[in-house]
Design a protein around this motif. Structure first.
Motif, PDB file in Angstrom:
ATOM      1  N   ASN A 109       0.859  -1.186   0.000  1.00  0.00           N
ATOM      2  CA  ASN A 109       0.000   0.000   0.000  1.00  0.00           C
ATOM      3  C   ASN A 109       0.896   1.238   0.000  1.00  0.00           C
ATOM      4  O   ASN A 109       1.452   1.598   1.036  1.00  0.00           O
TER       5      ASN A 109
ATOM      6  N   GLU B  75      -1.188  -0.891  10.624  1.00  0.00           N
ATOM      7  CA  GLU B  75      -1.682  -1.992   9.783  1.00  0.00           C
ATOM      8  C   GLU B  75      -3.152  -1.796   9.439  1.00  0.00           C
ATOM      9  O   GLU B  75      -3.552  -1.968   8.277  1.00  0.00           O
ATOM     10  N   LYS B  76      -3.934  -1.421  10.430  1.00  0.00           N
ATOM     11  CA  LYS B  76      -5.364  -1.197  10.191  1.00  0.00           C
ATOM     12  C   LYS B  76      -5.567   0.003   9.275  1.00  0.00           C
ATOM     13  O   LYS B  76      -6.377  -0.043   8.347  1.00  0.00           O
TER      14      LYS B  76
ATOM     15  N   TYR C  46      -3.831   1.207   6.924  1.00  0.00           N
ATOM     16  CA  TYR C  46      -3.492   0.975   5.519  1.00  0.00           C
ATOM     17  C   TYR C  46      -3.926  -0.401   5.020  1.00  0.00           C
ATOM     18  O   TYR C  46      -3.469  -0.861   3.974  1.00  0.00           O
ATOM     19  N   SER C  47      -4.803  -1.057   5.762  1.00  0.00           N
ATOM     20  CA  SER C  47      -5.339  -2.380   5.376  1.00  0.00           C
ATOM     21  C   SER C  47      -4.220  -3.377   5.080  1.00  0.00           C
ATOM     22  O   SER C  47      -4.248  -4.099   4.088  1.00  0.00           O
TER      23      SER C  47
END
Length: 128
Positions: free
Chosen positions: A71, A103-104, A106-107
């Motif tokens: 990402n 992490e959450k 940027y998926s």
């Protein structure tokens, strides 16, 4: 109270020594140090006074590159940063982004021993 996604810990060392220890640990483990800024010193140049505050920007290009390949917007939080500051009680704190939050945000899939997870590194760097 910490903003969402930020981990704050106390340091038994002065601000400069806290960042010195983090920098030494990072260098010993192959990280690239991109910048170290003494914000107190910089603000003195423009006539402002704040208690000691420093931050360091660092990373591992191989690990960071893999994250940005998944990402590209993750580059907004890379390289990684750690700040240390002294408060009005002369206590020193250290702060950095929570790996799970990044992490959450940027998926990204969670992986064990993520290069984004700074908890263990900070703990080791601040050991007496």
């Amino acid at each position: 109270m910490a903003p969402e996604g930020v981990i704050i810990r106390t340091s038994p060392y002065l601000v400069k020594e806290t960042i010195d220890r983090v920098e030494a640990f990072l260098k010993q483990h192959g990280a690239t140090i991109y910048a170290r800024i003494d914000q107190q010193g910089e603000l003195k140049k423009v006539g402002q006074n704040i208690p000691p505050l420093e931050f360091i920007m660092f990373g591992n290009p191989k690990a960071g590159g893999a994250i940005m390949a998944k990402n590209p917007m993750a580059a907004l939080d890379l390289p990684l940063k750690i700040i240390a500051w002294e408060d009005e009680k002369h206590e020193v704190s250290i702060a950095y982004n929570d790996a799970l939050y990044i992490e959450k945000r940027y998926s990204l899939l969670h992986i064990e021993k993520s290069p984004l997870d700074l908890d263990g590194m900070v703990e080791m760097a601040l050991k007496p």
